[in-house]
Design a protein around this motif. Sequence first.
Motif, PDB file in Angstrom:
ATOM      1  N   ALA A 161       0.808  -1.232   0.000  1.00  0.00           N
ATOM      2  CA  ALA A 161       0.000   0.000   0.000  1.00  0.00           C
ATOM      3  C   ALA A 161       0.835   1.273   0.000  1.00  0.00           C
ATOM      4  CB  ALA A 161      -0.944  -0.005   1.196  1.00  0.00           C
ATOM      5  N   LEU A 162       1.930   1.286   0.746  1.00  0.00           N
ATOM      6  CA  LEU A 162       2.702   2.511   0.929  1.00  0.00           C
ATOM      7  C   LEU A 162       3.926   2.522   0.018  1.00  0.00           C
ATOM      8  CD1 LEU A 162       2.513   2.861   4.832  1.00  0.00           C
ATOM      9  CD2 LEU A 162       0.856   3.569   3.090  1.00  0.00           C
ATOM     10  N   GLN A 163       3.696   2.913  -1.217  1.00  0.00           N
ATOM     11  CA  GLN A 163       4.765   2.952  -2.215  1.00  0.00           C
ATOM     12  C   GLN A 163       5.423   4.327  -2.190  1.00  0.00           C
ATOM     13  OE1 GLN A 163       5.654   0.316  -4.242  1.00  0.00           O
ATOM     14  NE2 GLN A 163       4.152  -0.973  -3.202  1.00  0.00           N
ATOM     15  N   CYS A 164       6.710   4.365  -1.845  1.00  0.00           N
ATOM     16  CA  CYS A 164       7.412   5.634  -1.716  1.00  0.00           C
ATOM     17  C   CYS A 164       8.911   5.398  -1.808  1.00  0.00           C
ATOM     18  CB  CYS A 164       7.065   6.279  -0.378  1.00  0.00           C
ATOM     19  SG  CYS A 164       7.996   7.758  -0.013  1.00  0.00           S
ATOM     20  N   ALA A 165       9.604   6.291  -2.502  1.00  0.00           N
ATOM     21  CA  ALA A 165      11.049   6.135  -2.709  1.00  0.00           C
ATOM     22  C   ALA A 165      11.827   6.187  -1.403  1.00  0.00           C
ATOM     23  CB  ALA A 165      11.550   7.221  -3.661  1.00  0.00           C
ATOM     24  N   ASP A 166      11.276   6.875  -0.396  1.00  0.00           N
ATOM     25  CA  ASP A 166      11.987   7.025   0.882  1.00  0.00           C
ATOM     26  C   ASP A 166      11.865   5.792   1.776  1.00  0.00           C
ATOM     27  OD1 ASP A 166      12.670   9.508   0.039  1.00  0.00           O
ATOM     28  OD2 ASP A 166      11.231  10.587   1.289  1.00  0.00           O
ATOM     29  N   LEU A 167      10.971   4.883   1.420  1.00  0.00           N
ATOM     30  CA  LEU A 167      10.768   3.685   2.232  1.00  0.00           C
ATOM     31  C   LEU A 167      11.537   2.513   1.638  1.00  0.00           C
ATOM     32  CD1 LEU A 167       6.943   3.933   3.028  1.00  0.00           C
ATOM     33  CD2 LEU A 167       8.845   4.397   4.566  1.00  0.00           C
ATOM     34  N   LYS A 168      12.289   1.843   2.496  1.00  0.00           N
ATOM     35  CA  LYS A 168      13.091   0.705   2.064  1.00  0.00           C
ATOM     36  C   LYS A 168      12.449  -0.602   2.539  1.00  0.00           C
ATOM     37  CE  LYS A 168      17.349   3.432   2.467  1.00  0.00           C
ATOM     38  NZ  LYS A 168      16.673   4.647   2.974  1.00  0.00           N
ATOM     39  N   GLN A 169      12.895  -1.699   1.965  1.00  0.00           N
ATOM     40  CA  GLN A 169      12.390  -3.024   2.354  1.00  0.00           C
ATOM     41  C   GLN A 169      12.555  -3.245   3.848  1.00  0.00           C
ATOM     42  OE1 GLN A 169      11.258  -5.259  -0.075  1.00  0.00           O
ATOM     43  NE2 GLN A 169      10.812  -6.959   1.292  1.00  0.00           N
ATOM     44  N   SER A 170      13.665  -2.761   4.395  1.00  0.00           N
ATOM     45  CA  SER A 170      13.943  -2.960   5.825  1.00  0.00           C
ATOM     46  C   SER A 170      12.935  -2.231   6.716  1.00  0.00           C
ATOM     47  CB  SER A 170      15.360  -2.493   6.165  1.00  0.00           C
ATOM     48  OG  SER A 170      15.539  -1.128   5.813  1.00  0.00           O
ATOM     49  N   ASP A 171      12.343  -1.131   6.207  1.00  0.00           N
ATOM     50  CA  ASP A 171      11.338  -0.401   6.991  1.00  0.00           C
ATOM     51  C   ASP A 171      10.145  -1.298   7.299  1.00  0.00           C
ATOM     52  OD1 ASP A 171      12.570   2.175   7.213  1.00  0.00           O
ATOM     53  OD2 ASP A 171      12.112   2.526   5.107  1.00  0.00           O
ATOM     54  N   PHE A 172       9.847  -2.203   6.382  1.00  0.00           N
ATOM     55  CA  PHE A 172       8.709  -3.104   6.558  1.00  0.00           C
ATOM     56  C   PHE A 172       9.112  -4.391   7.273  1.00  0.00           C
ATOM     57  CE2 PHE A 172       7.942  -0.410   2.890  1.00  0.00           C
ATOM     58  CZ  PHE A 172       6.673   0.098   3.169  1.00  0.00           C
ATOM     59  N   GLU A 173      10.289  -4.888   6.970  1.00  0.00           N
ATOM     60  CA  GLU A 173      10.757  -6.120   7.604  1.00  0.00           C
ATOM     61  C   GLU A 173      10.924  -5.946   9.113  1.00  0.00           C
ATOM     62  OE1 GLU A 173      14.321  -6.973   5.514  1.00  0.00           O
ATOM     63  OE2 GLU A 173      13.300  -7.911   3.796  1.00  0.00           O
ATOM     64  N   ASN A 174      11.368  -4.753   9.524  1.00  0.00           N
ATOM     65  CA  ASN A 174      11.613  -4.497  10.941  1.00  0.00           C
ATOM     66  C   ASN A 174      10.403  -3.899  11.665  1.00  0.00           C
ATOM     67  OD1 ASN A 174      14.303  -5.319  10.537  1.00  0.00           O
ATOM     68  ND2 ASN A 174      14.922  -3.246   9.947  1.00  0.00           N
ATOM     69  N   LEU A 175       9.283  -3.779  10.962  1.00  0.00           N
ATOM     70  CA  LEU A 175       8.095  -3.149  11.527  1.00  0.00           C
ATOM     71  C   LEU A 175       7.450  -4.026  12.599  1.00  0.00           C
ATOM     72  CD1 LEU A 175       6.243  -0.628  11.085  1.00  0.00           C
ATOM     73  CD2 LEU A 175       4.916  -2.057   9.511  1.00  0.00           C
ATOM     74  N   LYS A 176       7.131  -3.420  13.730  1.00  0.00           N
ATOM     75  CA  LYS A 176       6.440  -4.132  14.807  1.00  0.00           C
ATOM     76  C   LYS A 176       4.976  -3.726  14.833  1.00  0.00           C
ATOM     77  CE  LYS A 176      10.558  -4.393  17.744  1.00  0.00           C
ATOM     78  NZ  LYS A 176      11.159  -4.023  19.051  1.00  0.00           N
ATOM     79  N   TYR A 177       4.137  -4.638  15.332  1.00  0.00           N
ATOM     80  CA  TYR A 177       2.702  -4.339  15.444  1.00  0.00           C
ATOM     81  C   TYR A 177       2.474  -3.562  16.741  1.00  0.00           C
ATOM     82  CZ  TYR A 177      -2.268  -5.093  14.425  1.00  0.00           C
ATOM     83  OH  TYR A 177      -3.601  -4.927  14.106  1.00  0.00           O
TER      84      TYR A 177
END
Length: 201
Positions: A156-172
């Motif tokens: 959903a959140l497509q943006c050049a400033d966001l990297k794969q690691s931003d999502f992999e390390n995301l906590k609920y």
Amino acid sequence: KFEAGYYIGNDGQRTNCQIKNEDWASNPTSFEFRLGEGEPQGKTISDVSEFGFSDGTVFRRFEADIDRTSDDVAKMTIERNPQFKRETLFLRIIQPGKAILYGYEDRTLKRFFYQLDQGPVSQLVYLRYLATTGVQHVQTGYAEANNLYKQQLLNALQCADLKQSDFENLKYERSSLVKLFRKYNACQGDAQEPVVVEKPS
């Protein structure tokens, strides 16, 4: 106590009033309000599409699918998929912007929802379930987690400033999700402060 606020009725009309702030531990389904020094009156979730306070706290009504699977090990099942049920909910805005993060709490239950470009609201899926082994699905006694929320936000959140690691390390967790949503909104030129500040534990 009664604090300055407002509500928006089903007709879209906004009414400035004083709302009784009960510092809800669970998201409310009704509230008390008064006009001026008048007698307190009541509104329910069926009467109001939104209400809020002057400090920026806002609750919005949605028809949304919610999974109420228990995180209690004693009540946990082997089902890894969410068991959605359509409900009418007041969701609390946590992070405003182009992408909005909402929170919902009901006693021990905590769920997060998101909305992109004023589109439909969807629950971010995270649930724990009991692991099984073999054809007979014998319980191992270990809990595993369905972390679908990471993939949902990656899509959903497509943006050049966001990297794969931003999502992999995301906590609920509120603080972790707020950080991601703020980063995305800033990338879209819609940087806003979070409404709900997480209380220190």
